[in-house]
Motif scaffolding. Structure first.
Motif, mmCIF file in Angstrom:
data_model
loop_
_atom_site.group_PDB
_atom_site.id
_atom_site.type_symbol
_atom_site.label_atom_id
_atom_site.label_comp_id
_atom_site.label_asym_id
_atom_site.label_seq_id
_atom_site.Cartn_x
_atom_site.Cartn_y
_atom_site.Cartn_z
ATOM 1 N N HIS A 1 1.157 -1.426 0.128
ATOM 2 C CA HIS A 1 -0.430 -0.240 -0.078
ATOM 3 C C HIS A 1 0.837 1.381 0.570
ATOM 4 N N PRO A 2 0.987 2.286 -0.745
ATOM 5 C CA PRO A 2 1.293 3.819 -0.716
ATOM 6 C C PRO A 2 1.561 4.172 0.694
ATOM 7 N N ALA A 3 0.637 3.771 1.143
ATOM 8 C CA ALA A 3 0.956 4.316 3.049
ATOM 9 C C ALA A 3 2.052 4.361 3.947
ATOM 10 N N ALA A 4 2.248 2.873 3.587
ATOM 11 C CA ALA A 4 3.661 1.746 4.112
ATOM 12 C C ALA A 4 4.311 2.856 3.645
ATOM 13 N N GLU A 5 5.104 3.315 2.968
ATOM 14 C CA GLU A 5 6.313 4.019 2.613
ATOM 15 C C GLU A 5 6.231 5.725 3.116
ATOM 16 N N ALA A 6 5.028 6.059 4.225
ATOM 17 C CA ALA A 6 5.370 7.492 5.112
ATOM 18 C C ALA A 6 6.103 7.361 6.228
ATOM 19 N N PRO A 7 7.341 8.078 6.583
ATOM 20 C CA PRO A 7 7.099 8.460 7.849
ATOM 21 C C PRO A 7 6.958 8.065 8.941
ATOM 22 N N GLU A 8 5.891 8.764 8.564
ATOM 23 C CA GLU A 8 4.019 8.138 10.118
ATOM 24 C C GLU A 8 3.571 8.961 9.832
ATOM 25 N N LEU A 9 2.166 8.589 10.557
ATOM 26 C CA LEU A 9 0.713 9.222 10.097
ATOM 27 C C LEU A 9 -0.053 10.279 11.360
ATOM 28 N N SER A 10 -0.770 10.334 11.232
ATOM 29 C CA SER A 10 -1.255 10.863 12.758
ATOM 30 C C SER A 10 -2.791 9.917 12.289
ATOM 31 N N LEU A 11 -3.629 10.074 13.480
ATOM 32 C CA LEU A 11 -4.640 9.102 13.897
ATOM 33 C C LEU A 11 -5.986 9.454 12.937
ATOM 34 N N ALA A 12 -6.027 10.679 12.811
ATOM 35 C CA ALA A 12 -6.709 10.625 11.680
ATOM 36 C C ALA A 12 -6.422 10.594 10.150
ATOM 37 N N GLU A 13 -5.156 10.762 9.905
ATOM 38 C CA GLU A 13 -4.999 10.503 8.618
ATOM 39 C C GLU A 13 -5.002 9.294 8.244
ATOM 40 N N ALA A 14 -4.557 7.914 9.356
ATOM 41 C CA ALA A 14 -4.604 6.034 9.515
ATOM 42 C C ALA A 14 -6.083 5.914 9.344
ATOM 43 N N SER A 15 -7.411 7.127 9.804
ATOM 44 C CA SER A 15 -8.789 6.295 9.648
ATOM 45 C C SER A 15 -8.973 6.995 8.378
ATOM 46 N N ALA A 16 -8.766 8.005 7.362
ATOM 47 C CA ALA A 16 -8.873 7.766 6.503
ATOM 48 C C ALA A 16 -8.563 7.651 5.096
ATOM 49 N N LEU A 17 -7.708 6.301 5.251
ATOM 50 C CA LEU A 17 -7.854 5.841 4.151
ATOM 51 C C LEU A 17 -8.842 5.066 4.211
ATOM 52 N N GLU A 18 -9.417 5.712 2.524
ATOM 53 C CA GLU A 18 -10.615 5.515 2.401
ATOM 54 C C GLU A 18 -10.418 3.767 2.042
ATOM 55 N N ASP A 19 -9.614 3.180 1.427
ATOM 56 C CA ASP A 19 -9.141 2.220 0.807
ATOM 57 C C ASP A 19 -9.082 0.925 1.265
ATOM 58 N N LEU A 20 -8.535 1.572 2.624
ATOM 59 C CA LEU A 20 -8.025 0.797 3.390
ATOM 60 C C LEU A 20 -8.498 0.956 5.232
#
Length: 298
Positions: free
Chosen positions: A178-197
């Motif tokens: 998944h593209p988000a796996a390359e992020a250095p970090e994610l906020s809780l809001a960003e993690a919750s907003a992954l529509e396809d995941l």
């Protein structure tokens, strides 16, 4: 009050229907009604508002519902612990330690290693009970376990003694592709907003699950399978990374609440084995405090 009366009362309090409660208890309705009237007379309190169409708890009834449930649970726990102690008199005493299957594996291994290092200690004296998500607290409270590894803030330690072992941040577990796996970090809001995941929804003690659009699961194996299939992600303590296969990745979620793993036990415990495990937990906590590793993306 007798335990039978409390059992009858709780059945009516949960069903809010005398006929259904009587059927659940396997008795006729008239003796159930008489038992409730005797209980109300003994307490000098009306427990139910009754009409021809409905039954509802009064404020006094709601108090007794909470207190009676706790009292019966405590009696059942006392019976289980007493029976286990009696069986152990002819053998070497053992204790039961409840832990969530698939979680705290390395921590449990380290705890048992430190316990085994003490003079006279044997790992065989500790029966490890692997249970479902959120079940270990109930197993401890109802007497099926003597100790449990609990995770704050998700489990409650109210009324228990406990020793903190490890405080750790949380990470988002997701498919490595998944593209988000390359992020250095994610906020809780960003993690919750992954529509396809969407975030998977944890089971809760009432038989339901957390709210949200994500899929539900019942155990750790099912959860990991959902993530591998690309149907879900989940926020878990950072120590989970040691248990993941190469198809999964972890991204730190700095603003997610820290998770504290504790060893908990009933305050009235007098077991020497429980005491030895608590001392092992203290030593393990001191070691973790001296290391305090940083969490990096995986």
């Amino acid at each position: 009050m007798e335990t039978r009366e409390l059992t009858y009362f709780l059945a009516v309090a949960e069903e809010l229907h005398f006929g259904r409660a009587a059927g659940r208890l396997g008795i006729a309705q008239p003796p159930l009604s008489r038992a409730i009237r005797r209980l109300e007379s003994q307490l000098d309190a009306q427990l139910f508002e009754r009409t021809s169409r409905s039954v509802a708890l009064t404020p006094a009834g709601r108090v007794l519902r909470e207190e009676a449930g706790s009292a019966l649970t405590a009696l059942e726990a006392a019976e289980r612990r007493t029976r286990r102690t009696a069986r152990a008199l002819a053998e070497r005493p053992s204790v039961a330690l409840a832990t969530k299957a698939g979680a705290s594996v390395d921590l449990l291994t380290d705890l048992l290693d430190r316990y085994a290092a003490a003079d006279g200690a044997r790992v065989e004296d500790v029966d490890v009970l692997l249970c479902g998500i959120g079940e270990q607290e109930q197993m401890l409270r109802d007497g099926r376990a003597d100790l449990a590894l609990l995770h704050l803030p998700f489990d409650s330690v109210e009324g228990l003694d406990y020793e903190e072992i490890l405080v750790e941040p949380q990470v988002l577990v997701l498919p490595r592709r998944h593209p988000a796996a390359e992020a250095p970090e994610l906020s809780l809001a960003e993690a919750s907003a992954l529509e396809d995941l969407p975030l998977a929804r944890f089971p809760r003690g009432n038989g339901g699950h957390d709210p949200g659009p994500g899929p539900t699961f019942t155990d750790h194996v099912q959860l990991m399978q959902l993530i591998r299939m690309g149907r879900a992600a989940v926020v878990l303590p950072a120590s989970v990374r040691t248990q993941l296969d190469p198809s999964l990745a972890c991204v730190p979620v700095p603003d997610a609440p820290a998770v504290t793993t504790v060893l908990a036990w009933p305050p009235h415990s007098r077991s020497r084995t429980v005491a030895a495990l608590v001392r092992a937990a203290v030593r393990l906590a001191e070691e973790h405090a001296s290391i305090a590793p940083a969490v990096a993306p995986a």
